[in-house]
Design a protein around this motif. Structure first.
Motif, PDB file in Angstrom:
ATOM      1  N   PHE A  19       0.830  -1.210   0.000  1.00 48.57           N
ATOM      2  CA  PHE A  19       0.000   0.000   0.000  1.00 48.57           C
ATOM      3  C   PHE A  19       0.858   1.251   0.000  1.00 48.57           C
ATOM      4  O   PHE A  19       0.499   2.258  -0.634  1.00 48.57           O
ATOM      5  N   LEU A  20       1.998   1.202   0.673  1.00 50.26           N
ATOM      6  CA  LEU A  20       2.908   2.354   0.694  1.00 50.26           C
ATOM      7  C   LEU A  20       3.457   2.633  -0.705  1.00 50.26           C
ATOM      8  O   LEU A  20       3.486   3.786  -1.154  1.00 50.26           O
ATOM      9  N   VAL A  21       3.885   1.590  -1.387  1.00 50.73           N
ATOM     10  CA  VAL A  21       4.411   1.741  -2.758  1.00 50.73           C
ATOM     11  C   VAL A  21       3.317   2.251  -3.682  1.00 50.73           C
ATOM     12  O   VAL A  21       3.550   3.154  -4.498  1.00 50.73           O
ATOM     13  N   THR A  22       2.110   1.694  -3.550  1.00 49.13           N
ATOM     14  CA  THR A  22       0.990   2.121  -4.390  1.00 49.13           C
ATOM     15  C   THR A  22       0.665   3.590  -4.168  1.00 49.13           C
ATOM     16  O   THR A  22       0.440   4.349  -5.115  1.00 49.13           O
ATOM     17  N   PHE A  27      -0.367   9.048  -5.518  1.00 48.41           N
ATOM     18  CA  PHE A  27      -0.531  10.389  -4.953  1.00 48.41           C
ATOM     19  C   PHE A  27      -0.224  10.351  -3.467  1.00 48.41           C
ATOM     20  O   PHE A  27      -0.038   9.292  -2.876  1.00 48.41           O
ATOM     21  N   ARG A  28      -0.179  11.516  -2.858  1.00 41.56           N
ATOM     22  CA  ARG A  28      -0.020  11.624  -1.413  1.00 41.56           C
ATOM     23  C   ARG A  28      -1.193  12.431  -0.864  1.00 41.56           C
ATOM     24  O   ARG A  28      -1.472  13.518  -1.351  1.00 41.56           O
ATOM     25  N   GLU A  29      -1.850  11.882   0.127  1.00 37.04           N
ATOM     26  CA  GLU A  29      -3.036  12.507   0.696  1.00 37.04           C
ATOM     27  C   GLU A  29      -2.860  12.645   2.203  1.00 37.04           C
ATOM     28  O   GLU A  29      -2.455  11.697   2.880  1.00 37.04           O
ATOM     29  N   LYS A  30      -3.153  13.799   2.740  1.00 35.04           N
ATOM     30  CA  LYS A  30      -2.972  14.063   4.160  1.00 35.04           C
ATOM     31  C   LYS A  30      -4.237  13.745   4.938  1.00 35.04           C
ATOM     32  O   LYS A  30      -5.339  14.083   4.517  1.00 35.04           O
ATOM     33  N   ILE A  31      -4.061  13.096   6.085  1.00 36.71           N
ATOM     34  CA  ILE A  31      -5.187  12.763   6.962  1.00 36.71           C
ATOM     35  C   ILE A  31      -5.417  13.906   7.939  1.00 36.71           C
ATOM     36  O   ILE A  31      -4.482  14.397   8.578  1.00 36.71           O
ATOM     37  N   TYR A 148     -11.577  10.223   1.932  1.00 39.82           N
ATOM     38  CA  TYR A 148     -10.244   9.882   1.433  1.00 39.82           C
ATOM     39  C   TYR A 148     -10.298   8.760   0.396  1.00 39.82           C
ATOM     40  O   TYR A 148     -11.267   8.015   0.307  1.00 39.82           O
ATOM     41  N   HIS A 149      -9.208   8.648  -0.344  1.00 41.19           N
ATOM     42  CA  HIS A 149      -9.083   7.569  -1.331  1.00 41.19           C
ATOM     43  C   HIS A 149      -8.857   6.240  -0.599  1.00 41.19           C
ATOM     44  O   HIS A 149      -8.189   6.207   0.442  1.00 41.19           O
ATOM     45  N   PRO A 150      -9.382   5.128  -1.132  1.00 44.16           N
ATOM     46  CA  PRO A 150      -9.212   3.826  -0.475  1.00 44.16           C
ATOM     47  C   PRO A 150      -7.751   3.460  -0.209  1.00 44.16           C
ATOM     48  O   PRO A 150      -7.437   2.873   0.832  1.00 44.16           O
ATOM     49  N   VAL A 151      -6.860   3.786  -1.134  1.00 42.89           N
ATOM     50  CA  VAL A 151      -5.448   3.457  -0.939  1.00 42.89           C
ATOM     51  C   VAL A 151      -4.882   4.196   0.268  1.00 42.89           C
ATOM     52  O   VAL A 151      -4.103   3.638   1.059  1.00 42.89           O
ATOM     53  N   LEU A 155      -3.444   2.309   3.493  1.00 41.58           N
ATOM     54  CA  LEU A 155      -2.041   2.539   3.821  1.00 41.58           C
ATOM     55  C   LEU A 155      -1.861   2.767   5.317  1.00 41.58           C
ATOM     56  O   LEU A 155      -1.066   2.078   5.978  1.00 41.58           O
ATOM     57  N   PHE A 156      -2.596   3.708   5.871  1.00 44.80           N
ATOM     58  CA  PHE A 156      -2.423   4.043   7.282  1.00 44.80           C
ATOM     59  C   PHE A 156      -2.990   2.969   8.204  1.00 44.80           C
ATOM     60  O   PHE A 156      -2.451   2.721   9.289  1.00 44.80           O
ATOM     61  N   ILE A 157      -4.067   2.318   7.776  1.00 44.85           N
ATOM     62  CA  ILE A 157      -4.623   1.241   8.594  1.00 44.85           C
ATOM     63  C   ILE A 157      -3.618   0.100   8.727  1.00 44.85           C
ATOM     64  O   ILE A 157      -3.416  -0.455   9.818  1.00 44.85           O
TER      65      ILE A 157
END
Length: 264
Positions: A19-22, A27-31, A148-151, A155-157
């Motif tokens: 998930f990190l690589v994907t 893209f990069r999305e902030k929580i 947020y996007h599913p990826v 990723l964070f989960i």
């Protein structure tokens, strides 16, 4: 070759890397700061508790037992949706909940009397709690799906989940003798990590963007059919009369809870 908790470390940590690589490629999305508590809760119930209970239970009980008990997931989702999302639960659904729970409890309490030696009450109970934990996750993750996007969510989960499962599985993970792995074992491990973890969680989360938690959980109906089929083909388990009675009660419960109309 791999004990349950050691395998969980492989599964969760590898999925986190994928998930990190994907996420890095897309893209990069902030929580947002206020969403972190819910995200941590999703990691606890959707990854850590879910995975620990499932693999421990599966190591103790049979594939058919675990498949049947997992079908209680839509019932738990309905109960939690009624409590937290204020979804109406009529009498028909109440009877459905009672029927499904009775089927699962019967399998747990009396499974050993009908089993050929592969059933285990402790393992069945772990699978039931795993089903409940995953239901909590499905209800908790819904608000995040709208933002947020599913990826990003996965990723964070899984990153948080990796930190949670490491203390439980580190010793078993370090004890793995990688040099003894055959080609078949490498392929099986790769399939579980990519197919039933990375892709399964990703597709499940994408589905939650379009469907309710109840609808998504309904597709778990296929699990006991597939589990029983593969178990019999591979000679790992044989269904008996208790499986049939429990299946009738559980499927009746799920049917009543998921087909109730407004008149309920």
């Amino acid at each position: 070759h791999i004990r349950p908790f050691g395998f969980i470390v492989i599964r969760v940590c590898t999925a986190a890397v994928l998930f990190l690589v994907t996420a890095q490629l897309l893209f990069r999305e902030k929580i947002h700061r206020t969403d972190w508590p819910r995200l941590v809760g999703c990691a606890v119930f959707g990854v850590a508790i879910n995975q620990l209970l499932f693999f421990k239970g599966l190591s103790l009980t049979s594939p058919i037992n675990s498949g049947l008990i997992m079908v209680t997931n839509p019932i738990f989702v309905l109960i939690l949706s009624g409590i937290f999302l204020k979804e109406k639960i009529g009498w028909r659904r109440v009877f459905g909940i009672a029927s499904g729970i009775c089927g699962a409890v019967m399998l747990i309490l009396y499974g050993n009397r009908f089993s050929s030696g592969v059933g285990n009450s402790t393992g069945d109970l772990c699978i039931l709690l795993n089903s409940f934990s995953y239901a909590i996750y499905l209800v908790m993750v819904l608000p995040l799906m709208k933002k947020y996007h599913p990826v990003t969510i996965m990723l964070f989960i899984f990153l948080i989940g990796s930190l949670l499962v490491l203390p439980f599985g580190y010793e078993e993970f370090t004890a793995i003798k990688w040099e003894t792995f055959t080609t078949g074992m490498w392929l099986a491990t790769t399939f579980v990590v990519i197919g039933t973890t990375f892709l399964a969680y990703l597709f499940n989360t994408i589905a939650l963007r379009e469907l309710s938690a109840n609808v998504v959980s309904v597709y778990i109906y296929l699990q006991p059919l597939l589990a029983a089929g593969f178990a019999m083909i591979l000679g790992k388990d044989v269904p008996n009369i208790l499986h049939f009675i429990s299946a009738v009660l559980i499927f009746t419960g799920v049917w009543l809870t998921t087909t109730s109309g407004k008149r309920d």
